[in-house]
Design a protein around this motif. Sequence first.
Motif, PDB file in Angstrom:
ATOM      1  N   LYS A  44      13.956   3.726 -13.510  1.00  0.00           N
ATOM      2  CA  LYS A  44      14.836   3.185 -12.356  1.00  0.00           C
ATOM      3  C   LYS A  44      13.965   1.903 -11.578  1.00  0.00           C
ATOM      4  O   LYS A  44      14.395   1.090 -10.903  1.00  0.00           O
ATOM      5  N   GLY A  45      12.352   2.191 -12.224  1.00  0.00           N
ATOM      6  CA  GLY A  45      11.697   1.028 -11.673  1.00  0.00           C
ATOM      7  C   GLY A  45      10.649   1.454  -9.783  1.00  0.00           C
ATOM      8  O   GLY A  45      10.196   0.742  -9.139  1.00  0.00           O
ATOM      9  N   GLU A  46      11.677   2.822  -9.737  1.00  0.00           N
ATOM     10  CA  GLU A  46      11.074   3.241  -7.893  1.00  0.00           C
ATOM     11  C   GLU A  46       9.730   3.457  -8.384  1.00  0.00           C
ATOM     12  O   GLU A  46       8.929   2.703  -7.233  1.00  0.00           O
ATOM     13  N   LEU A  47       8.914   3.715  -9.010  1.00  0.00           N
ATOM     14  CA  LEU A  47       7.451   4.107  -9.019  1.00  0.00           C
ATOM     15  C   LEU A  47       6.580   2.811  -8.856  1.00  0.00           C
ATOM     16  O   LEU A  47       5.732   2.417  -7.875  1.00  0.00           O
ATOM     17  N   ARG A  48       7.222   1.566  -9.852  1.00  0.00           N
ATOM     18  CA  ARG A  48       6.289   0.861  -9.952  1.00  0.00           C
ATOM     19  C   ARG A  48       6.969   0.297  -8.621  1.00  0.00           C
ATOM     20  O   ARG A  48       5.841  -1.024  -8.203  1.00  0.00           O
ATOM     21  N   GLY A  57      -8.506  -1.187   3.894  1.00  0.00           N
ATOM     22  CA  GLY A  57      -7.445  -0.761   4.625  1.00  0.00           C
ATOM     23  C   GLY A  57      -6.188  -1.777   5.015  1.00  0.00           C
ATOM     24  O   GLY A  57      -5.403  -1.628   5.948  1.00  0.00           O
ATOM     25  N   LYS A  58      -6.606  -2.756   4.302  1.00  0.00           N
ATOM     26  CA  LYS A  58      -5.359  -4.129   4.527  1.00  0.00           C
ATOM     27  C   LYS A  58      -5.116  -4.292   2.916  1.00  0.00           C
ATOM     28  O   LYS A  58      -5.154  -4.014   1.756  1.00  0.00           O
ATOM     29  N   LYS A  59      -3.637  -4.575   3.381  1.00  0.00           N
ATOM     30  CA  LYS A  59      -2.862  -5.020   2.311  1.00  0.00           C
ATOM     31  C   LYS A  59      -3.112  -6.336   1.657  1.00  0.00           C
ATOM     32  O   LYS A  59      -2.765  -7.319   2.115  1.00  0.00           O
ATOM     33  N   ILE A  60      -3.361  -6.208  -0.047  1.00  0.00           N
ATOM     34  CA  ILE A  60      -3.614  -7.228  -1.201  1.00  0.00           C
ATOM     35  C   ILE A  60      -2.493  -7.127  -1.967  1.00  0.00           C
ATOM     36  O   ILE A  60      -2.735  -8.425  -2.151  1.00  0.00           O
ATOM     37  N   GLY A  61      -1.896  -5.686  -2.168  1.00  0.00           N
ATOM     38  CA  GLY A  61      -0.599  -6.090  -3.545  1.00  0.00           C
ATOM     39  C   GLY A  61       0.229  -5.982  -2.906  1.00  0.00           C
ATOM     40  O   GLY A  61       0.310  -5.212  -1.249  1.00  0.00           O
ATOM     41  N   SER A  62       1.908  -5.738  -3.297  1.00  0.00           N
ATOM     42  CA  SER A  62       2.759  -4.797  -2.515  1.00  0.00           C
ATOM     43  C   SER A  62       2.974  -3.357  -3.550  1.00  0.00           C
ATOM     44  O   SER A  62       1.717  -3.050  -3.153  1.00  0.00           O
ATOM     45  N   GLY A  63       3.806  -2.749  -2.018  1.00  0.00           N
ATOM     46  CA  GLY A  63       4.079  -1.999  -1.998  1.00  0.00           C
ATOM     47  C   GLY A  63       4.177  -1.131  -0.633  1.00  0.00           C
ATOM     48  O   GLY A  63       4.105  -2.398   0.521  1.00  0.00           O
ATOM     49  N   SER A  64       4.225  -0.049  -0.306  1.00  0.00           N
ATOM     50  CA  SER A  64       4.167   1.230   1.480  1.00  0.00           C
ATOM     51  C   SER A  64       2.866   1.756   1.619  1.00  0.00           C
ATOM     52  O   SER A  64       3.061   2.819  -0.071  1.00  0.00           O
ATOM     53  N   LYS A  65       1.898   1.989   1.872  1.00  0.00           N
ATOM     54  CA  LYS A  65       1.696   3.210   1.865  1.00  0.00           C
ATOM     55  C   LYS A  65       1.500   4.508   3.033  1.00  0.00           C
ATOM     56  O   LYS A  65       1.417   4.279   4.249  1.00  0.00           O
ATOM     57  N   THR A  66       2.936   5.245   2.466  1.00  0.00           N
ATOM     58  CA  THR A  66       3.708   5.744   3.710  1.00  0.00           C
ATOM     59  C   THR A  66       3.721   6.959   2.459  1.00  0.00           C
ATOM     60  O   THR A  66       4.384   7.172   0.937  1.00  0.00           O
ATOM     61  N   VAL A  89      -2.196   3.003  -4.575  1.00  0.00           N
ATOM     62  CA  VAL A  89      -1.574   4.154  -3.949  1.00  0.00           C
ATOM     63  C   VAL A  89      -0.342   3.755  -4.718  1.00  0.00           C
ATOM     64  O   VAL A  89       0.432   2.292  -4.708  1.00  0.00           O
ATOM     65  N   TYR A  90       0.154   4.794  -5.808  1.00  0.00           N
ATOM     66  CA  TYR A  90       1.862   4.802  -6.331  1.00  0.00           C
ATOM     67  C   TYR A  90       2.506   5.636  -4.915  1.00  0.00           C
ATOM     68  O   TYR A  90       2.076   6.739  -4.806  1.00  0.00           O
ATOM     69  N   CYS A  92       6.182   7.052  -4.161  1.00  0.00           N
ATOM     70  CA  CYS A  92       7.449   7.275  -4.557  1.00  0.00           C
ATOM     71  C   CYS A  92       6.844   8.654  -4.507  1.00  0.00           C
ATOM     72  O   CYS A  92       6.022   9.555  -5.337  1.00  0.00           O
ATOM     73  N   LYS A  93       8.173   9.301  -4.271  1.00  0.00           N
ATOM     74  CA  LYS A  93       8.368  11.110  -5.131  1.00  0.00           C
ATOM     75  C   LYS A  93       7.656  11.765  -5.898  1.00  0.00           C
ATOM     76  O   LYS A  93       7.093  12.507  -5.054  1.00  0.00           O
ATOM     77  N   HIS A  94       7.942  11.221  -6.479  1.00  0.00           N
ATOM     78  CA  HIS A  94       7.305  11.736  -8.088  1.00  0.00           C
ATOM     79  C   HIS A  94       6.548  11.229  -8.692  1.00  0.00           C
ATOM     80  O   HIS A  94       6.354  11.667 -10.104  1.00  0.00           O
ATOM     81  N   ALA A  95       5.703  10.153  -8.168  1.00  0.00           N
ATOM     82  CA  ALA A  95       5.237   9.677  -9.101  1.00  0.00           C
ATOM     83  C   ALA A  95       3.238  10.454  -9.402  1.00  0.00           C
ATOM     84  O   ALA A  95       2.983  10.376 -10.276  1.00  0.00           O
ATOM     85  N   ILE A  96       3.074  12.069  -8.846  1.00  0.00           N
ATOM     86  CA  ILE A  96       2.510  12.600  -9.451  1.00  0.00           C
ATOM     87  C   ILE A  96       2.795  13.043 -10.359  1.00  0.00           C
ATOM     88  O   ILE A  96       1.644  13.523 -11.824  1.00  0.00           O
ATOM     89  N   TYR A  97       4.346  13.524 -10.958  1.00  0.00           N
ATOM     90  CA  TYR A  97       4.457  14.179 -12.120  1.00  0.00           C
ATOM     91  C   TYR A  97       4.601  13.055 -13.797  1.00  0.00           C
ATOM     92  O   TYR A  97       3.770  13.469 -14.537  1.00  0.00           O
ATOM     93  N   PRO A  98       4.475  12.310 -13.313  1.00  0.00           N
ATOM     94  CA  PRO A  98       4.341  11.235 -14.555  1.00  0.00           C
ATOM     95  C   PRO A  98       2.841  10.888 -14.887  1.00  0.00           C
ATOM     96  O   PRO A  98       2.975  10.499 -16.383  1.00  0.00           O
TER      97      PRO A  98
END
Length: 137
Positions: A44-48, A57-66, A89-90, A92-98
Amino acid sequence: MSNKNISKGFKQIESDINLKIQDGMAEVILSVARKSNEICPMDKGELRKSLGVYFNGKKIGSGSKTGVLRELKIKTYSNISPKYIGSIVYDCKHAIYPHEMDDEATNWTTPGTHSKYLENPLYQTDLVSEFSKGFKK
């Protein structure tokens, strides 16, 4: 030319070199992140969408670090320059599994995607070439 001017000139050279090192490292981080996001599984694109790219420490690409769940850090080791740290960083909740799934036993929904989406791009990227691109900017 006075010693003061020579010292000032060397400090400027050192500063310029450090900026170039930062540019080179940022290019490496971004290159690995782009390749990683191209091959990471996409249902569904959640991981990407959860991709975050950080440099010192500064964001230089898309995404969030939570709640970082899967992260790759690239560091410089130098006696001359400051230490620079880049993170891909990925979160999302399931990032480790795939990332850890067995490619042979998995039917990926999107062709060309597979596990080890962080590790493989790092090993397959010509880091020196990517660093040089950023260094030459």
